[in-house]
Write a protein that holds these residues in place. Sequence first.
Motif, short mmCIF file in Angstrom:
data_model
loop_
_atom_site.label_atom_id
_atom_site.label_comp_id
_atom_site.label_asym_id
_atom_site.label_seq_id
_atom_site.Cartn_x
_atom_site.Cartn_y
_atom_site.Cartn_z
N GLU A 305 -69.33 -77.00 -75.08
CA GLU A 305 -68.00 -77.47 -74.67
C GLU A 305 -67.49 -76.67 -73.48
O GLU A 305 -66.96 -77.24 -72.50
CB GLU A 305 -67.04 -77.33 -75.85
CG GLU A 305 -65.59 -77.66 -75.55
CD GLU A 305 -64.68 -77.35 -76.73
OE1 GLU A 305 -63.50 -77.07 -76.48
OE2 GLU A 305 -65.16 -77.39 -77.89
N ILE A 306 -67.67 -75.35 -73.52
CA ILE A 306 -67.17 -74.50 -72.44
C ILE A 306 -67.96 -74.72 -71.16
O ILE A 306 -67.40 -74.68 -70.06
CB ILE A 306 -67.22 -73.03 -72.89
CG1 ILE A 306 -66.14 -72.78 -73.95
CG2 ILE A 306 -67.05 -72.08 -71.71
CD1 ILE A 306 -66.24 -71.45 -74.66
N GLU A 307 -69.26 -74.99 -71.29
CA GLU A 307 -70.06 -75.28 -70.10
C GLU A 307 -69.51 -76.49 -69.36
O GLU A 307 -69.53 -76.55 -68.12
CB GLU A 307 -71.51 -75.51 -70.49
CG GLU A 307 -72.42 -75.71 -69.29
CD GLU A 307 -73.87 -75.95 -69.67
OE1 GLU A 307 -74.72 -75.97 -68.76
OE2 GLU A 307 -74.15 -76.15 -70.87
N LYS A 308 -69.00 -77.47 -70.10
CA LYS A 308 -68.46 -78.68 -69.48
C LYS A 308 -67.04 -78.48 -68.95
O LYS A 308 -66.71 -78.87 -67.85
CB LYS A 308 -68.47 -79.83 -70.49
CG LYS A 308 -69.87 -80.27 -70.90
CD LYS A 308 -69.80 -81.34 -71.98
CE LYS A 308 -71.18 -81.76 -72.44
NZ LYS A 308 -71.12 -82.75 -73.56
N THR A 309 -66.17 -77.87 -69.78
CA THR A 309 -64.76 -77.77 -69.42
C THR A 309 -64.43 -76.56 -68.57
O THR A 309 -63.44 -76.54 -67.84
CB THR A 309 -63.89 -77.71 -70.69
OG1 THR A 309 -64.16 -76.47 -71.38
CG2 THR A 309 -64.17 -78.89 -71.59
N ARG A 310 -65.26 -75.51 -68.69
CA ARG A 310 -65.02 -74.23 -68.02
C ARG A 310 -63.71 -73.59 -68.50
O ARG A 310 -63.13 -72.74 -67.80
CB ARG A 310 -64.99 -74.38 -66.50
CG ARG A 310 -66.28 -74.94 -65.94
CD ARG A 310 -67.43 -73.96 -66.13
NE ARG A 310 -68.72 -74.56 -65.81
CZ ARG A 310 -69.86 -73.90 -65.83
NH1 ARG A 310 -69.89 -72.64 -66.13
NH2 ARG A 310 -71.00 -74.51 -65.55
N LEU A 311 -63.25 -73.96 -69.67
CA LEU A 311 -62.05 -73.38 -70.26
C LEU A 311 -62.46 -72.48 -71.41
O LEU A 311 -63.10 -72.92 -72.36
CB LEU A 311 -61.10 -74.47 -70.75
CG LEU A 311 -60.59 -75.44 -69.67
CD1 LEU A 311 -59.76 -76.55 -70.31
CD2 LEU A 311 -59.78 -74.70 -68.62
N VAL A 312 -62.09 -71.20 -71.32
CA VAL A 312 -62.52 -70.22 -72.31
C VAL A 312 -61.29 -69.59 -72.97
O VAL A 312 -60.49 -68.94 -72.29
CB VAL A 312 -63.36 -69.10 -71.68
CG1 VAL A 312 -63.87 -68.13 -72.75
CG2 VAL A 312 -64.52 -69.69 -70.88
N PRO A 313 -61.11 -69.78 -74.28
CA PRO A 313 -60.01 -69.09 -74.96
C PRO A 313 -60.33 -67.60 -75.06
O PRO A 313 -61.36 -67.21 -75.60
CB PRO A 313 -59.98 -69.75 -76.35
CG PRO A 313 -61.36 -70.29 -76.55
CD PRO A 313 -61.87 -70.65 -75.19
N LEU A 314 -59.45 -66.76 -74.50
CA LEU A 314 -59.72 -65.34 -74.49
C LEU A 314 -59.64 -64.76 -75.91
O LEU A 314 -58.74 -65.08 -76.68
CB LEU A 314 -58.72 -64.61 -73.59
CG LEU A 314 -58.91 -64.78 -72.09
CD1 LEU A 314 -57.85 -63.99 -71.34
CD2 LEU A 314 -60.30 -64.35 -71.65
N LEU A 315 -60.62 -63.92 -76.20
CA LEU A 315 -60.65 -63.26 -77.50
C LEU A 315 -59.62 -62.16 -77.57
O LEU A 315 -59.32 -61.50 -76.56
CB LEU A 315 -62.04 -62.65 -77.73
CG LEU A 315 -63.19 -63.64 -77.91
CD1 LEU A 315 -64.52 -62.91 -77.71
CD2 LEU A 315 -63.14 -64.26 -79.30
N PRO A 316 -59.04 -61.92 -78.74
CA PRO A 316 -58.14 -60.77 -78.89
C PRO A 316 -58.92 -59.48 -78.77
O PRO A 316 -60.12 -59.43 -79.04
CB PRO A 316 -57.57 -60.96 -80.30
CG PRO A 316 -58.62 -61.74 -81.02
CD PRO A 316 -59.21 -62.66 -79.99
N LYS A 317 -58.23 -58.42 -78.35
CA LYS A 317 -58.88 -57.12 -78.24
C LYS A 317 -59.23 -56.60 -79.63
O LYS A 317 -58.40 -56.62 -80.53
CB LYS A 317 -57.96 -56.12 -77.55
CG LYS A 317 -57.57 -56.50 -76.12
CD LYS A 317 -58.69 -56.21 -75.15
CE LYS A 317 -58.24 -56.43 -73.71
NZ LYS A 317 -59.30 -56.16 -72.74
#
Length: 336
Positions: A305-317
């Motif tokens: 999914e990310i390869e297509k959308t290029r949208l990455v939800p940032l992980l919490p620290k």
Amino acid sequence: MANWPWPRRINPFFEEVKVEADEWFRSFNALSPESLKAFEKCDLGWYFSPVLLHWLTLMEHLRIGCDLMIVYFIVDEYTDVEDAERTAEIVNIIIDTLNNPYRSRPEGELILGEVIRQFWSRAIQSASPTSQRHFLDDYITYLRAVIVEAGDRDKNVTRNIQEYLSIRRGTIGAQSAFAICEFDLNLVDEVYYHPAVTELIDCVAELMLIDNDLASYNREQGTGDENHNLVTAIMFELGLDCSGVMSWAAAYHAEIEAKFINGLLKPATLDAQVKQYLNGIANWARANYCWSYEGPRYFGNKGGEIEKTRLVPLLPKASRDPNMREQNIVVADLWL
């Protein structure tokens, strides 16, 4: 990599060899059961499997390549939590092991020594003498760069783009890994170090560096290790946001791709062995990109999914327990 001429393919012997490599690594008990599970999800043999697809002469070399990917990543996991002094000690153990592959390791030594010993003692049985020498030279260069990375981590250093790239070209470890592509070749130093050839090798390593850093940034910022990443260097120097970073990296990537492809058109040094070697490392650039999205190490179960959308939800620290080291390190199991 949309325009990279080398397509995604999988070596037909991959599954068979993967089972052997995974069983080999489990025998060391180098990780806790939980971390081993996360480590194996990364499918490190897949990372390498397309490289030998077209010109595999020995299944043994595929196995050695799979073992080498395990070696790279376990060294990475072990050293990422250490300071520069301890990292240098680990590096010295590894170098001593490589120089003495048939000597038993001291009792009580860090398990990496025995992992490396078994890998290298197996590899040198079928690798050409020239490829062995090139691997050792380039792998030790990689290890020295890992010490520099640890020193930066100790001091919380953020470097500009060129300073960062000068170190990252070492810590990516690509050139030493490329030695697998010459295990059945005799690339003499006059050829291997010819400027036209080294320029092409550097291009593929640079492509892998860019792709790896873009894919791994989220994992690294989530685990507190984002300073050693191209994304951070670009943000630091140019003041760009994530979107701007991606645009800058894409333009730089396209520039390096063109440089490599144009370099292949220079006939001066490209004999049959060199062409075979360069085809192998070009396949590796594709493998690196595909593995980043198809395996769960960087994007959990959302890579496609990310390869297509290029949208990455940032992980919490995530906080890191400094006492969780060596066999007790925590290998992050990411699910976005």
